[in-house]
Scaffold this motif. Structure first.
Motif, mmCIF file in Angstrom:
data_model
loop_
_atom_site.group_PDB
_atom_site.id
_atom_site.type_symbol
_atom_site.label_atom_id
_atom_site.label_comp_id
_atom_site.label_asym_id
_atom_site.label_seq_id
_atom_site.Cartn_x
_atom_site.Cartn_y
_atom_site.Cartn_z
ATOM 1 N N GLY A 1 0.291 2.787 -2.982
ATOM 2 C CA GLY A 1 0.777 3.637 -1.899
ATOM 3 C C GLY A 1 0.954 2.870 -0.600
ATOM 4 N N LEU A 2 0.008 1.982 -0.309
ATOM 5 C CA LEU A 2 0.108 1.167 0.901
ATOM 6 C C LEU A 2 1.309 0.237 0.835
ATOM 7 C CD1 LEU A 2 -3.652 0.237 1.423
ATOM 8 C CD2 LEU A 2 -2.287 1.751 2.862
ATOM 9 N N ARG A 3 1.543 -0.345 -0.333
ATOM 10 C CA ARG A 3 2.698 -1.236 -0.490
ATOM 11 C C ARG A 3 4.005 -0.475 -0.291
ATOM 12 N NH1 ARG A 3 0.462 -4.544 -5.705
ATOM 13 N NH2 ARG A 3 -0.687 -6.126 -4.540
ATOM 14 N N ASN A 4 4.076 0.736 -0.823
ATOM 15 C CA ASN A 4 5.283 1.552 -0.636
ATOM 16 C C ASN A 4 5.497 1.883 0.831
ATOM 17 O OD1 ASN A 4 6.075 1.637 -3.307
ATOM 18 N ND2 ASN A 4 4.913 3.489 -3.746
ATOM 19 N N GLU A 5 4.424 2.266 1.507
ATOM 20 C CA GLU A 5 4.539 2.595 2.931
ATOM 21 C C GLU A 5 4.958 1.363 3.741
ATOM 22 O OE1 GLU A 5 1.923 4.621 6.545
ATOM 23 O OE2 GLU A 5 1.073 4.527 4.522
ATOM 24 N N HIS A 6 4.421 0.205 3.389
ATOM 25 C CA HIS A 6 4.761 -1.041 4.066
ATOM 26 C C HIS A 6 6.247 -1.340 3.883
ATOM 27 C CE1 HIS A 6 4.808 -5.471 4.671
ATOM 28 N NE2 HIS A 6 3.843 -5.208 5.540
ATOM 29 N N ARG A 7 6.752 -1.160 2.667
ATOM 30 C CA ARG A 7 8.163 -1.389 2.363
ATOM 31 C C ARG A 7 9.043 -0.390 3.125
ATOM 32 N NH1 ARG A 7 7.652 -2.384 -2.723
ATOM 33 N NH2 ARG A 7 7.249 -0.222 -3.225
ATOM 34 N N ASP A 8 8.599 0.866 3.206
ATOM 35 C CA ASP A 8 9.352 1.890 3.937
ATOM 36 C C ASP A 8 9.420 1.566 5.429
ATOM 37 O OD1 ASP A 8 9.745 3.229 1.563
ATOM 38 O OD2 ASP A 8 8.204 4.750 1.947
ATOM 39 N N LEU A 9 8.313 1.084 5.973
ATOM 40 C CA LEU A 9 8.308 0.708 7.393
ATOM 41 C C LEU A 9 9.263 -0.451 7.650
ATOM 42 C CD1 LEU A 9 4.566 0.977 8.466
ATOM 43 C CD2 LEU A 9 6.482 2.278 9.362
ATOM 44 N N ASP A 10 9.302 -1.384 6.723
ATOM 45 C CA ASP A 10 10.221 -2.514 6.846
ATOM 46 C C ASP A 10 11.659 -2.010 6.930
ATOM 47 O OD1 ASP A 10 10.423 -5.252 7.134
ATOM 48 O OD2 ASP A 10 10.617 -5.632 4.996
ATOM 49 N N ARG B 1 1.930 -0.731 13.060
ATOM 50 C CA ARG B 1 1.503 0.018 11.874
ATOM 51 C C ARG B 1 1.666 -0.831 10.615
ATOM 52 N NH1 ARG B 1 -1.700 3.121 9.177
ATOM 53 N NH2 ARG B 1 -0.689 4.297 7.542
ATOM 54 N N LYS B 2 2.770 -1.567 10.561
ATOM 55 C CA LYS B 2 3.036 -2.435 9.415
ATOM 56 C C LYS B 2 1.960 -3.520 9.295
ATOM 57 C CE LYS B 2 6.660 -5.346 7.554
ATOM 58 N NZ LYS B 2 7.914 -6.009 7.821
ATOM 59 N N LEU B 3 1.534 -4.088 10.406
ATOM 60 C CA LEU B 3 0.463 -5.095 10.388
ATOM 61 C C LEU B 3 -0.865 -4.494 9.930
ATOM 62 C CD1 LEU B 3 1.179 -7.170 13.609
ATOM 63 C CD2 LEU B 3 1.326 -7.951 11.240
ATOM 64 N N MET B 4 -1.145 -3.278 10.357
ATOM 65 C CA MET B 4 -2.377 -2.607 9.923
ATOM 66 C C MET B 4 -2.344 -2.377 8.415
ATOM 67 S SD MET B 4 -3.092 0.008 13.161
ATOM 68 C CE MET B 4 -3.253 1.353 12.071
ATOM 69 N N LEU B 5 -1.186 -1.983 7.907
ATOM 70 C CA LEU B 5 -1.039 -1.780 6.465
ATOM 71 C C LEU B 5 -1.220 -3.098 5.718
ATOM 72 C CD1 LEU B 5 1.984 0.664 6.291
ATOM 73 C CD2 LEU B 5 -0.375 1.164 5.702
ATOM 74 N N LYS B 6 -0.687 -4.172 6.282
ATOM 75 C CA LYS B 6 -0.823 -5.482 5.647
ATOM 76 C C LYS B 6 -2.292 -5.878 5.528
ATOM 77 C CE LYS B 6 0.828 -10.223 6.054
ATOM 78 N NZ LYS B 6 1.602 -11.162 6.868
ATOM 79 N N ASP B 7 -3.075 -5.597 6.565
ATOM 80 C CA ASP B 7 -4.513 -5.882 6.525
ATOM 81 C C ASP B 7 -5.206 -5.053 5.452
ATOM 82 O OD1 ASP B 7 -4.269 -7.727 8.570
ATOM 83 O OD2 ASP B 7 -4.942 -6.337 10.129
ATOM 84 N N GLN B 8 -4.843 -3.780 5.345
ATOM 85 C CA GLN B 8 -5.444 -2.919 4.327
ATOM 86 C C GLN B 8 -5.052 -3.382 2.925
ATOM 87 O OE1 GLN B 8 -4.310 1.100 5.249
ATOM 88 N NE2 GLN B 8 -5.704 1.242 6.983
ATOM 89 N N ILE B 9 -3.800 -3.782 2.757
ATOM 90 C CA ILE B 9 -3.334 -4.286 1.470
ATOM 91 C C ILE B 9 -4.128 -5.533 1.085
ATOM 92 C CG2 ILE B 9 -1.377 -5.426 0.317
ATOM 93 C CD1 ILE B 9 0.455 -3.454 1.900
ATOM 94 N N ALA B 10 -4.309 -6.435 2.028
ATOM 95 C CA ALA B 10 -5.065 -7.661 1.758
ATOM 96 C C ALA B 10 -6.504 -7.333 1.357
ATOM 97 C CB ALA B 10 -5.045 -8.577 2.983
ATOM 98 N N PHE B 11 -7.110 -6.351 2.024
ATOM 99 C CA PHE B 11 -8.479 -5.953 1.702
ATOM 100 C C PHE B 11 -8.578 -5.469 0.257
ATOM 101 C CE2 PHE B 11 -11.538 -2.493 1.215
ATOM 102 C CZ PHE B 11 -12.722 -3.166 1.500
ATOM 103 N N PHE B 12 -7.679 -4.570 -0.142
ATOM 104 C CA PHE B 12 -7.711 -4.032 -1.498
ATOM 105 C C PHE B 12 -7.380 -5.107 -2.534
ATOM 106 C CE2 PHE B 12 -7.261 0.185 0.597
ATOM 107 C CZ PHE B 12 -8.375 0.784 0.035
ATOM 108 N N GLU B 13 -6.426 -5.982 -2.225
ATOM 109 C CA GLU B 13 -6.088 -7.057 -3.156
ATOM 110 C C GLU B 13 -7.277 -7.995 -3.347
ATOM 111 O OE1 GLU B 13 -1.257 -7.525 -2.624
ATOM 112 O OE2 GLU B 13 -2.572 -8.755 -1.379
ATOM 113 N N ASP B 14 -7.961 -8.328 -2.261
ATOM 114 C CA ASP B 14 -9.138 -9.197 -2.361
ATOM 115 C C ASP B 14 -10.237 -8.552 -3.193
ATOM 116 O OD1 ASP B 14 -7.911 -11.147 -0.851
ATOM 117 O OD2 ASP B 14 -8.974 -10.651 1.000
ATOM 118 N N TYR B 15 -10.411 -7.259 -3.010
ATOM 119 C CA TYR B 15 -11.461 -6.559 -3.742
ATOM 120 C C TYR B 15 -11.135 -6.460 -5.234
ATOM 121 C CZ TYR B 15 -14.960 -3.162 -5.090
ATOM 122 O OH TYR B 15 -16.012 -2.536 -5.710
ATOM 123 N N LEU B 16 -9.867 -6.200 -5.534
ATOM 124 C CA LEU B 16 -9.458 -6.009 -6.919
ATOM 125 C C LEU B 16 -9.250 -7.306 -7.692
ATOM 126 C CD1 LEU B 16 -6.992 -3.022 -6.476
ATOM 127 C CD2 LEU B 16 -9.273 -2.964 -7.494
#
Length: 65
Positions: free
Chosen positions: A12-21, A44-59
């Motif tokens: 969902g975060l990746r989709n939102e990031h792509r939509d913002l782009d 907002r896009k930068l905040m999403l990027k940080d959240q995406i990185a967090f989830f990717e690191d965790y997973l």
């Protein structure tokens, strides 16, 4: 939150990031972009990027070399 829920959230975060782009590009192409709106979308896009990185690191499991 289990890994399946995290993977869904990540998608969902990746989709939102792509939509913002796309929204930022549309604003810039419209001729008279509202700089404040563009700045807010970029923030907002930068905040999403940080959240995406967090989830990717965790997973992504750590590989011990």
């Amino acid at each position: 939150m289990n890994e399946e829920e995290m993977a869904k959230r990540l998608a969902g975060l990746r989709n939102e990031h792509r939509d913002l782009d796309a929204a930022i590009a549309a604003l810039l192409d419209s001729g008279g972009p509202d700089q404040l709106q563009v700045a807010r979308l970029k923030k907002r896009k930068l905040m999403l990027k940080d959240q995406i990185a967090f989830f990717e690191d965790y997973l992504t499991p750590d590989i011990i070399a």
